[in-house]
Each structure stands twice: as structure tokens, then as C-alpha cells.
Design a protein around this motif. Structure first.
Motif, mmCIF file in Angstrom:
data_model
loop_
_atom_site.group_PDB
_atom_site.id
_atom_site.type_symbol
_atom_site.label_atom_id
_atom_site.label_comp_id
_atom_site.label_asym_id
_atom_site.label_seq_id
_atom_site.Cartn_x
_atom_site.Cartn_y
_atom_site.Cartn_z
ATOM 1 N N SER A 25 0.844 -1.193 0.000
ATOM 2 C CA SER A 25 0.000 0.000 0.000
ATOM 3 C C SER A 25 0.884 1.250 0.000
ATOM 4 O O SER A 25 2.045 1.204 0.407
ATOM 5 N N ALA A 26 0.306 2.364 -0.444
ATOM 6 C CA ALA A 26 1.087 3.613 -0.564
ATOM 7 C C ALA A 26 1.624 4.066 0.784
ATOM 8 O O ALA A 26 0.901 4.099 1.781
ATOM 9 N N THR A 27 2.904 4.402 0.807
ATOM 10 C CA THR A 27 3.527 4.966 2.016
ATOM 11 C C THR A 27 4.487 6.059 1.566
ATOM 12 O O THR A 27 5.471 5.766 0.878
ATOM 13 N N VAL A 28 4.196 7.284 1.941
ATOM 14 C CA VAL A 28 5.025 8.405 1.531
ATOM 15 C C VAL A 28 6.439 8.168 2.072
ATOM 16 O O VAL A 28 6.613 7.726 3.207
ATOM 17 N N GLY A 60 4.318 5.835 -2.652
ATOM 18 C CA GLY A 60 3.718 6.808 -1.748
ATOM 19 C C GLY A 60 3.035 7.891 -2.560
ATOM 20 O O GLY A 60 3.302 8.056 -3.766
ATOM 21 N N GLN A 103 0.690 6.374 -6.885
ATOM 22 C CA GLN A 103 -0.510 6.971 -6.279
ATOM 23 C C GLN A 103 -0.443 8.489 -6.468
ATOM 24 O O GLN A 103 0.538 9.125 -6.077
ATOM 25 N N HIS A 169 -6.075 8.721 -5.393
ATOM 26 C CA HIS A 169 -6.280 8.726 -3.939
ATOM 27 C C HIS A 169 -7.556 9.507 -3.629
ATOM 28 O O HIS A 169 -7.577 10.738 -3.690
ATOM 29 N N THR A 258 -9.962 1.664 2.739
ATOM 30 C CA THR A 258 -9.322 2.153 3.954
ATOM 31 C C THR A 258 -10.392 2.911 4.743
ATOM 32 O O THR A 258 -11.572 2.662 4.524
ATOM 33 N N PHE A 268 -7.256 5.546 9.925
ATOM 34 C CA PHE A 268 -6.639 4.719 8.867
ATOM 35 C C PHE A 268 -5.291 4.170 9.310
ATOM 36 O O PHE A 268 -4.675 3.373 8.619
ATOM 37 N N PHE A 318 -8.356 -4.227 10.503
ATOM 38 C CA PHE A 318 -9.384 -3.297 10.986
ATOM 39 C C PHE A 318 -10.326 -2.748 9.907
ATOM 40 O O PHE A 318 -11.376 -2.212 10.245
ATOM 41 N N VAL A 337 -6.822 -2.979 3.039
ATOM 42 C CA VAL A 337 -5.607 -2.580 3.762
ATOM 43 C C VAL A 337 -5.960 -2.366 5.232
ATOM 44 O O VAL A 337 -7.112 -2.108 5.564
ATOM 45 N N ARG A 362 2.612 -0.724 6.956
ATOM 46 C CA ARG A 362 3.598 -0.816 8.037
ATOM 47 C C ARG A 362 4.263 -2.189 8.105
ATOM 48 O O ARG A 362 5.442 -2.296 8.435
ATOM 49 N N TYR A 385 3.018 -2.139 15.027
ATOM 50 C CA TYR A 385 2.117 -1.002 14.849
ATOM 51 C C TYR A 385 2.364 0.102 15.890
ATOM 52 O O TYR A 385 1.426 0.700 16.409
ATOM 53 N N CYS A 389 7.018 5.042 12.571
ATOM 54 C CA CYS A 389 7.238 5.374 11.145
ATOM 55 C C CYS A 389 6.250 6.438 10.681
ATOM 56 O O CYS A 389 6.577 7.304 9.878
ATOM 57 N N LEU A 398 11.415 7.024 5.276
ATOM 58 C CA LEU A 398 10.527 5.933 5.667
ATOM 59 C C LEU A 398 11.357 4.723 6.075
ATOM 60 O O LEU A 398 12.179 4.220 5.310
HETATM 61 C C1 FMN Z 1 4.651 6.224 7.032
HETATM 62 C C2 FMN Z 1 3.335 6.069 6.365
HETATM 63 C C3 FMN Z 1 3.059 6.790 5.217
HETATM 64 C C4 FMN Z 1 1.831 6.636 4.566
HETATM 65 N N1 FMN Z 1 1.623 7.296 3.391
HETATM 66 C C5 FMN Z 1 0.479 7.066 2.697
HETATM 67 C C6 FMN Z 1 0.310 7.606 1.404
HETATM 68 O O1 FMN Z 1 1.198 8.256 0.847
HETATM 69 N N2 FMN Z 1 -0.874 7.359 0.770
HETATM 70 C C7 FMN Z 1 -1.868 6.590 1.329
HETATM 71 O O2 FMN Z 1 -2.905 6.381 0.720
HETATM 72 N N3 FMN Z 1 -1.709 6.053 2.553
HETATM 73 C C8 FMN Z 1 -0.558 6.256 3.232
HETATM 74 N N4 FMN Z 1 -0.377 5.628 4.428
HETATM 75 C C9 FMN Z 1 -1.444 4.713 4.916
HETATM 76 C C10 FMN Z 1 -1.200 3.282 4.422
HETATM 77 O O3 FMN Z 1 -1.232 3.171 3.025
HETATM 78 C C11 FMN Z 1 -2.233 2.294 5.002
HETATM 79 O O4 FMN Z 1 -3.497 2.652 4.496
HETATM 80 C C12 FMN Z 1 -2.242 2.295 6.532
HETATM 81 O O5 FMN Z 1 -0.924 2.342 7.039
HETATM 82 C C13 FMN Z 1 -2.924 1.042 7.086
HETATM 83 O O6 FMN Z 1 -2.259 -0.107 6.642
HETATM 84 P P1 FMN Z 1 -1.241 -0.965 7.581
HETATM 85 O O7 FMN Z 1 -2.009 -1.302 8.825
HETATM 86 O O8 FMN Z 1 -0.881 -2.154 6.742
HETATM 87 O O9 FMN Z 1 -0.081 -0.092 7.888
HETATM 88 C C14 FMN Z 1 0.851 5.768 5.102
HETATM 89 C C15 FMN Z 1 1.136 5.054 6.263
HETATM 90 C C16 FMN Z 1 2.350 5.179 6.885
HETATM 91 C C17 FMN Z 1 2.639 4.363 8.099
#
Ligand code: FMN
Length: 428
Positions: A25-28, A60, A103, A169, A258, A268, A318, A337, A362, A385, A389, A398
Motif C-alpha cells: 500500500s502507498a507509504t510516503v 507513496g 498513487q 487517492h 481504507t 486509517f 481493521f 488494507v 507498516r 504497529y 514510522c 521511511l
Molecule cells: C509512514 C506512512 C506513510 C503513509 N503514506 C500514505 C500515502 O502516501 N498514501 C496513502 O494512501 N496512505 C498512506 N499511508 C497509509 C497506508 O497506506 C495504510 O493505508 C495504513 O498504514 C494502514 O495499513 P497498515 O495497517 O498495513 O499499515 C501511510 C502510512 C504510513 C505508516
């Protein structure tokens, strides 16, 4: 209950085939340069995830103009000069058989303007964002039309660069989500009021993107399964499913589910928020706040943390209750997610038809080889969790910031990537 291994079976999104039903999933990342260009570190981050066998990687959030940027050092797809870096990224990931999508987003009122070098924030309406204290300006019709073109330009650049698709997004309270939600969209023109009007911007962006990239290029969407805005005019699961169904009819290729806006209390990102606010002040975007704002927030940090702890209490998988509703209603793949980082949890979600695919954010920060480990029944570093991060985007790259899990991650990477050990030894 029988657990099948659908997790490792191929699946199609649009016309592309993925080797398994698992998505990053997207993570900046905070790994680009100031202007949002891809760097060597950015590519290395994604190379690791591809080496780990991740079938589909979603980058991200990437900005497409000045107002859409949320944090420094995030990816930008705002000019043609970004294409070369994106191409290197796509080529690197493809070497390992993984697919990659970008994204594209607009941060709207969910970023303080000053640290981003601008004087104002854009949003559908002048509704203050209580977590960050941002009072945005309402976008003019001209600004909306310009934004649609810039969004589509960005998607076209991704296609030219050889990406496998783009993700729109439309969740988490960012621009498109805030246009959909009556609480944040109080407009009285053709972009506000009725359901159709609030949906208009998402539809117009989707249609313009589709026009530019063609019908054979996957365009997927991330959407809330609930806005989590009690006592405010947030969207229910039923309405959000209706939006997703409409987008499916329009041609969207998959939907990731989400929940929440920032002002929902980060639902989220359900997890541990103890110490979160002070982490943001010490290691995250809080370093850019004024001295007065920092002191004030430092003082009230435990109370704020307590609010997040309560609003965003963790439970495994969740968003599954929401994803289940989307899966029942849609024919395109539904990706769930949120709090999924073990083979058992993911396989169960697929076996129960709660979703067609699972994604993790994560879990992959802790263990970029998660898919490889699950597939081969190996144990890797497991995310707890702690949300360390999540407190650092914009300031620190990250990574996993739990000292024990990070140590396991370093050991694991050294084991899985002997050439990295050689390089490290050469550097000594
Ligand atoms: C460091 C970080 C950066 C994130 N950046 C984005 C993002 O750029 N775009 C997005 O849609 N969600 C972002 N999220 C949310 C995640 O994509 C995801 O929806 C959320 O962490 C829940 O999933 P998980 O329980 O597997 O971490 C970010 C989460 C984290 C922890």
C-alpha cells in the motif's frame, strides 16, 4: 476453517496479471529530493520490496502541482522532467517481476502550507482542519479545472515512464475525499451539495485520466470504507460503496478500501499512539512548526495521544468489515488494507471472501521481504504497529523506528542480501 493459498495465486487488475494477491500500500517515503525527483535511495527502497517478491507495489502519494504537495521529499509527477527518474524506478522493479503503480494525490487542507513554501491551502470549502490548525481557501472553478488537467498530465507521465498503472487517492480526507464528504464540502456550485455534485470532481478527474492513458492502462482508486466522522456529516459505508459501484461502472479497475480523515483521529492508521505527538514534534513535520505552536503542542501531547489512542485503537484487519461490503457489491478486485501482516490473517480474509486482494503498509516497512517470507513459511521482522514510522514523514526517511524490530530488519536484510554485506565491508 480451511485456509487456501489464494494469496500466492495470480490475479488480474485490468489487463495486467499480478503474480499474487498481495499489494504494498502507498507509504510516503521522504526519499526524493526537495523538488520530488526520484533519487538512488528512492529506487533502492523499491528494489528491496521487489526483491521481496511483492506482486504489486503502489508508491507513496505523489503530488502534481504546488498545492497538492503534503510533505517535503515526497514524489512529484508535476513536470515532464520527472519521467526519466520514474522510468528508472519502473525498470528496476520490473527486473524482479513486480508491478508498480503511482498513487497521485492532492493534500488539500491536510498539510500546513508554510513548511511547503506556500501561503495557503486549497480545499473544497473554508472548513478548518482541527488536527493541523489549517484554514484552507475554497478552490475557484478555474482552480478546479486546472487541477483536473494537471492530475491527468501526471497520470500520462506515469504511463510514458512505463508504470503499470496509477492509483487515484480518493480517501483519508485529502482533496477528492474532502469533495465527496458533506462535512468538508459546503459548496453551492456544481461541485457541492447533491451526491452527484460532490462526486463530480472524482468523475471528471477519472474521465480525464482515462482519456489520456487509454482503456488498457489500469486506473485504480483508494477510497474510505467509512469516513469515521461521528457528529459531523461524514460518509457511511453504504454511500461509499455506492460511489465505488459508480466508479466501477465508469471503468475503474480495482478499489482499495481504507477509512477515516485526519480529523477522525487517524483511524486509517490504527495502532499505538502513545508518544506519537512528541515524536512528530521531535522527528516529524512538527520541527517546522513555530516555537509557540511546538511548546503548546508539547504540553498537550499526552491528551492528544490519548484521543488518538481511543479513536484509533488497533485490531487486526481493521478495515475488513468495510471491505466485505465492497466485495459483495463490486466485480472488480477489492483490496483490503489495515492491520494485516501475517499469512494467517491475509489467507483468512481471502478465504472468507472479505476481499480479493490484501495490502500492507507498516508490515512492509518492518519487513520488505514479507511476501517472500510468507510464501516460504519463513519468519521475518514483524511490525508491532508502534506508529513511529507514521510520525516521521517529511523529515526522516521511511523506515522502521522501533529499535528491536529495526535490528531484526538489518539482520534479515544482511542475510537475504549477501551482496549488501559485501558492499558494507568494502566501505569499511
Ligand atoms: C509512514 C506512512 C506513510 C503513509 N503514506 C500514505 C500515502 O502516501 N498514501 C496513502 O494512501 N496512505 C498512506 N499511508 C497509509 C497506508 O497506506 C495504510 O493505508 C495504513 O498504514 C494502514 O495499513 P497498515 O495497517 O498495513 O499499515 C501511510 C502510512 C504510513 C505508516
Amino acid at each position: 476453517m480451511t485456509i487456501n493459498n489464494a494469496l500466492f495465486e495470480p490475479i488480474n487488475i485490468g489487463n495486467i496479471q499480478l503474480s499474487g494477491r498481495f499489494v504494498k500500500s502507498a507509504t510516503v517515503e521522504t526519499l526524493c529530493d526537495q523538488a520530488g525527483f526520484v533519487t538512488a535511495q528512492y529506487i533502492q527502497h523499491y528494489e528491496e520490496l521487489a526483491q521481496g517478491g511483492t506482486p504489486l507495489i503502489i508508491t507513496g502519494a505523489a503530488s502534481y502541482n504546488t498545492f497538492s504537495r503534503g510533505v517535503p521529499y515526497q514524489l512529484a509527477v508535476d513536470h515532464d522532467d520527472k519521467i526519466e527518474g520514474l522510468k528508472k524506478l519502473a525498470d528496476t522493479v520490473h527486473q524482479y517481476g513486480s508491478k508498480i503503480m503511482v498513487q497521485i494525490y492532492h493534500t488539500a487542507r491536510q498539510a500546513a502550507p508554510a513548511p511547503m513554501g506556500r501561503s495557503k491551502a486549497q480545499a473544497p470549502s473554508v472548513v478548518s482542519e482541527p488536527i493541523l490548525g489549517v484554514k484552507p481557501d475554497a478552490m475557484s472553478i478555474e482552480e478546479i479545472h486546472e487541477s483536473i488537467q494537471q492530475y491527468a498530465d501526471a497520470a500520462e507521465r506515469c504511463k510514458i515512464a512505463g508504470m503499470d498503472g496509477v492509483q487515484i487517492h480518493a480517501a483519508h480526507g485529502y482533496l477528492l475525499s474532502s469533495f465527496l464528504t458533506p462535512h468538508t464540502n459546503r459548496r453551492r456550485d456544481s461541485y457541492g451539495g447533491s451526491f452527484e455534485n460532490r462526486l463530480r470532481l472524482l468523475l471528471e478527474i477519472y474521465h480525464e485520466v482515462r482519456k489520456r492513458v487509454g482503456s488498457d492502462f489500469p486506473v485504480i482508486m483508494k477510497i474510505n470504507g467509512s469516513d469515521d466522522l461521528p457528529y459531523r456529516k461524514g460518509l457511511s459505508t453504504e454511500t461509499l460503496v455506492k460511489i465505488a459501484k459508480r466508479m466501477e461502472q465508469e471503468g475503474i479497475d480495482a478499489v482499495e478500501v481504507t477509512a477515516g480523515h485526519y480529523e477522525s483521529g487517524f483511524t486509517f492508521e490504527r495502532g499505538n499512539f502513545k508518544g506519537y505527538t512528541r515524536n512528530v514534534l521531535k522527528h516529524g513535520m512538527g520541527v517546522h512548526f513555530s516555537k509557540m505552536k511546538r511548546s503548546f503542542m508539547w504540553l498537550f501531547a499526552p491528551v492528544v495521544d490519548l484521543y488518538f489512542q481511543r479513536s484509533a485503537r488497533f485490531s487486526a484487519g481493521f478495515n475488513i468489515p468495510y471491505a466485505r461490503q465492497f466485495t459483495k457489491a463490486l466485480n472488480v478486485p477489492v483490496i483490503c488494507v489495515g492491520g494485516l501482516n501475517t499469512k494467517q490473517q491475509m489467507s483468512e480474509a481471502l478465504a472468507n471472501n472479505d476481499c480479493d486482494m490484501v495490502s500492507a503498509a507498516r508490515g512492509l516497512v518492518a519487513d520488505p521481504y514479507l511476501y517472500h517470507h510468507m510464501k516460504n513459511n519463513l519468519k521475518g521482522p514483524e511490525c508491532n504497529y508502534c506508529n513511529a514510522c507514521f510520525s516521521r514523514p517529511g523529515v526522516n526517511p521511511l523506515d522502521c523506528y522501533d529499535p528491536h524490530i529495526k535490528a531484526e530488519k538489518v539482520q534479515m536484510l544482511a542475510r537475504e542480501q549477501p551482496e549488501l554485506v559485501e558492499l558494507a565491508e568494502e566501505a569499511l
